[in-house]
Structure formats: C-alpha cells, structure tokens
Design a protein around this motif. Sequence first.
Motif, mmCIF file in Angstrom:
data_model
loop_
_atom_site.group_PDB
_atom_site.id
_atom_site.type_symbol
_atom_site.label_atom_id
_atom_site.label_comp_id
_atom_site.label_asym_id
_atom_site.label_seq_id
_atom_site.Cartn_x
_atom_site.Cartn_y
_atom_site.Cartn_z
ATOM 1 N N ASN A 95 0.616 -1.152 -0.322
ATOM 2 C CA ASN A 95 0.221 0.034 0.511
ATOM 3 C C ASN A 95 0.848 1.477 -0.676
ATOM 4 O O ASN A 95 0.335 1.735 -0.630
ATOM 5 C CB ASN A 95 -0.698 -0.119 1.315
ATOM 6 N N ARG A 96 2.153 1.580 1.161
ATOM 7 C CA ARG A 96 3.114 2.819 0.323
ATOM 8 C C ARG A 96 3.262 2.171 -0.751
ATOM 9 O O ARG A 96 3.766 3.688 -0.700
ATOM 10 C CB ARG A 96 3.692 2.241 2.003
ATOM 11 N N GLN A 97 3.434 1.974 -1.194
ATOM 12 C CA GLN A 97 4.546 1.944 -1.983
ATOM 13 C C GLN A 97 3.636 2.339 -3.107
ATOM 14 O O GLN A 97 4.263 3.161 -4.465
ATOM 15 C CB GLN A 97 5.327 0.001 -2.604
ATOM 16 N N GLU A 98 2.315 1.757 -3.869
ATOM 17 C CA GLU A 98 1.684 2.049 -4.474
ATOM 18 C C GLU A 98 0.737 4.017 -4.384
ATOM 19 O O GLU A 98 0.803 4.732 -4.679
ATOM 20 C CB GLU A 98 0.136 0.689 -4.624
ATOM 21 N N SER A 99 0.770 3.873 -2.899
ATOM 22 C CA SER A 99 0.545 5.654 -2.098
ATOM 23 C C SER A 99 1.851 6.482 -2.975
ATOM 24 O O SER A 99 1.423 7.765 -3.713
ATOM 25 C CB SER A 99 0.736 5.728 -1.036
ATOM 26 N N VAL A 100 3.040 6.096 -3.712
ATOM 27 C CA VAL A 100 4.596 6.762 -3.624
ATOM 28 C C VAL A 100 3.532 6.368 -5.656
ATOM 29 O O VAL A 100 4.041 8.354 -5.845
ATOM 30 C CB VAL A 100 5.196 6.311 -2.640
ATOM 31 N N LYS A 101 3.663 6.316 -5.572
ATOM 32 C CA LYS A 101 3.430 5.754 -7.372
ATOM 33 C C LYS A 101 2.362 6.753 -7.523
ATOM 34 O O LYS A 101 2.557 7.671 -8.628
ATOM 35 C CB LYS A 101 3.309 4.483 -8.043
ATOM 36 N N ALA A 102 1.182 6.754 -7.005
ATOM 37 C CA ALA A 102 0.111 7.305 -7.430
ATOM 38 C C ALA A 102 0.391 9.017 -6.703
ATOM 39 O O ALA A 102 0.143 9.716 -7.394
ATOM 40 C CB ALA A 102 -0.820 7.734 -6.257
ATOM 41 N N ILE A 103 2.028 9.670 -6.581
ATOM 42 C CA ILE A 103 2.045 10.817 -6.143
ATOM 43 C C ILE A 103 2.925 11.774 -6.512
ATOM 44 O O ILE A 103 3.061 12.280 -7.362
ATOM 45 C CB ILE A 103 2.056 11.516 -4.579
ATOM 46 N N ALA A 104 3.792 10.462 -7.327
ATOM 47 C CA ALA A 104 5.366 11.008 -7.620
ATOM 48 C C ALA A 104 5.122 11.848 -8.864
ATOM 49 O O ALA A 104 5.966 12.341 -8.758
ATOM 50 C CB ALA A 104 6.158 9.410 -8.179
ATOM 51 N N GLU A 105 3.885 11.080 -10.227
ATOM 52 C CA GLU A 105 3.545 11.801 -11.439
ATOM 53 C C GLU A 105 3.785 13.768 -10.883
ATOM 54 O O GLU A 105 4.037 14.163 -12.450
ATOM 55 C CB GLU A 105 2.674 11.088 -11.891
ATOM 56 N N ARG A 106 3.140 14.324 -9.789
ATOM 57 C CA ARG A 106 3.229 15.318 -9.673
ATOM 58 C C ARG A 106 4.201 15.901 -8.656
ATOM 59 O O ARG A 106 3.872 17.494 -8.402
ATOM 60 C CB ARG A 106 1.142 15.194 -9.356
ATOM 61 N N CYS A 107 4.996 15.586 -8.093
ATOM 62 C CA CYS A 107 6.031 15.680 -7.258
ATOM 63 C C CYS A 107 7.432 16.060 -8.043
ATOM 64 O O CYS A 107 7.802 15.844 -8.871
ATOM 65 C CB CYS A 107 6.576 14.839 -5.857
ATOM 66 N N ASP A 108 7.844 17.666 -7.440
ATOM 67 C CA ASP A 108 9.313 17.521 -8.268
ATOM 68 C C ASP A 108 10.458 17.095 -6.920
ATOM 69 O O ASP A 108 11.674 16.992 -7.337
ATOM 70 C CB ASP A 108 9.683 19.189 -7.357
ATOM 71 N N ARG A 109 9.810 16.776 -5.500
ATOM 72 C CA ARG A 109 10.866 16.101 -4.494
ATOM 73 C C ARG A 109 9.857 15.036 -3.810
ATOM 74 O O ARG A 109 8.792 15.391 -3.860
ATOM 75 C CB ARG A 109 11.870 16.927 -4.255
ATOM 76 N N LEU A 110 10.378 14.135 -2.944
ATOM 77 C CA LEU A 110 10.191 13.256 -2.647
ATOM 78 C C LEU A 110 10.766 13.028 -0.859
ATOM 79 O O LEU A 110 12.096 12.652 -0.777
ATOM 80 C CB LEU A 110 9.056 11.540 -3.093
ATOM 81 N N LEU A 111 9.796 12.798 0.114
ATOM 82 C CA LEU A 111 10.754 13.216 1.189
ATOM 83 C C LEU A 111 9.512 11.630 1.880
ATOM 84 O O LEU A 111 8.586 11.578 1.767
ATOM 85 C CB LEU A 111 10.206 14.060 2.398
#
Length: 316
Positions: free
Chosen positions: A205-221
Amino acid sequence: MSKPSLHILLAAPRGFCAGVDRAIKIVELALERFGAPVYVRHEIVHNRHVVEELEGKGAVFVEELDEVPDDVPVVFSAHGVPKNIPAEADRRKLMYVDATCPLVSKVHREVEHHDRTGYHILMIGHAGHPEVIGTMGQVADGAITLIESEEDAETVQPKDPANLAYVTQTTLSVDDTAGIVEILTRRFPDIHGPRKEDICYATTNRQESVKAIAERCDRLLVIGAPNSSNSRRLVEVSEKQGVPSRLVQKAAEIDWEWLKGVTTIGITAGASAPEVLVQEVISALSEHYDVQLEEVETAREAVTFKIPAALRDSAA
C-alpha cells in the motif's frame, strides 16, 4: 517578505502498520504488567524515536539474549527471531513475549512446511536484515538459499531443481520482487510459491501511494530510519518514477538547499515511522513556505492483530 508557495502531497496510507502498532503495544503492556525494566532483543521496530520513547518508559534494548539478566522479562522484536532464541530463553527459564509480526510468522510457517515437505527453499530478501535472519533460522543451516537480486535468480544452481519453493521478506519492493519471481518461475517451472503473497499489505500500500503522487512531485521525502527496509524501498520506488527522493528520520535532517526552487513535494512515511514525525516535517516546511496541503489516499487499512495471550488482561 512573503514565503514561496509549496504544494505538499501527503501520501495515504503512510506510517505505522498493524504489526508495528502491535509490537509497540506489547512492550508498553509488558511494562505495565511486569514493571520496569523490560528487556527487548533488537530494536522493537526500526525507528529511533519509537525506541527512545520506550526507553523513557523503562524498556532496555539489547542485541543478544546473553545481555538479558535471568530475572527480567524479554520481548522479541517485530522482525522475528531464529528458533534458537526462544529455545535459549526456555533453557534459561526467561519470561518472554514474542512480538513477531503475524505476517512474518506466516512466512516462518511456510518455511517450516516447505522444509518438512522436502523442498529446498529460495528466500528473496536482503542479507543481514533481522527478518531474513529470523526466517532462515526457522530451519537447519543449508535448507534455505538467499536470493538478493535478479542476477542471483539467474545464477542459482540448486541441487534438485524439481524440488524447490520460494518465500520472500515482507518489506521488499513489489516490482523488484516480481522480476525475481518471474526469473525463478521461468528457470524452475515447478517451483512452489506462497498461496498468498508474502510481501505485506502495508508495504504494498505504501509503495502504491508513492507511485500515485510521484508523477505530480518535484521532490519526495520519506520519513523513516536508514535501517528500515520498507522506508528505503519507498525511496527506490520514487526514484524509479523519476522523482529525486530523500530518506529523513526527522525534520532536522531536511536539506533546504535540495528543496530550492521546488513547488510541489510529496511526503510519506515508512511503516515504523510515527505520525508525529510526519507532522513535525510539515510544520518545518510551513516555517519556510506558504504551504498548501493535499492528502492523496489510495487505500484504507483496517487490519488489526491480537495481543499475545500473556498480555491480554493488561490490554483489557
């Protein structure tokens, strides 16, 4: 001066999973039931904030059982332990409580079943991780071969290719593991896998949630500990989506230079990171930026696990 704008995409689900919640609760209930000190073999979960909070309540963390005095209770961590650990605790007549995550225990049972059935076991996982050490320690030395990469999967030469089974560490990259499994099933068509995937629901679930937001992000923490497998996998998942990512344990570790010029940032937390650390990071960002917060939910989690019988009266 006005602060620059920053859009925060907050991944959901994030942070504590049911196994971590249960493990922390076990230590807290053991302290209530038996009084301090309660010894814990290995970090109960991979997060210094959690460990230090429990130390403040009277928990004492050690690496090995021989560091535990004879007259105190001991808790085994959520990652699971080799069979020789509870056997030694029994020999010494120690009072112990096993906080192994039930989803890790499921893998232990699979390993025991495959071993009894006569299969050689291939375990997909990372060498040296406590969960891997615990799982491989359920059976005799040599009964399991560790597979860490696709290269390992391509080159492993089992003595009896017709009698093989595989299991996986519960906190791996879903995509990377799928690639390894594909190689193993191509090379060994009769290999036996788990009836239900070993990678746990929270990791997935946590990996899927990262994939869901990644395309909209400049950076991820990613908020989590450097020795947390599932937290490190979240960084890898984001990087594979083309988003520069950093693992931080707390707000004080944010690299502000790295965030220069960023307008949208994603935030998530590994399964052993408490929500208080997420909120501290958001507060720190709010001091530097005019923040707009958006939570992006990809799944709802309602999993709970029972507390061990020895502590249920205290839980009630």
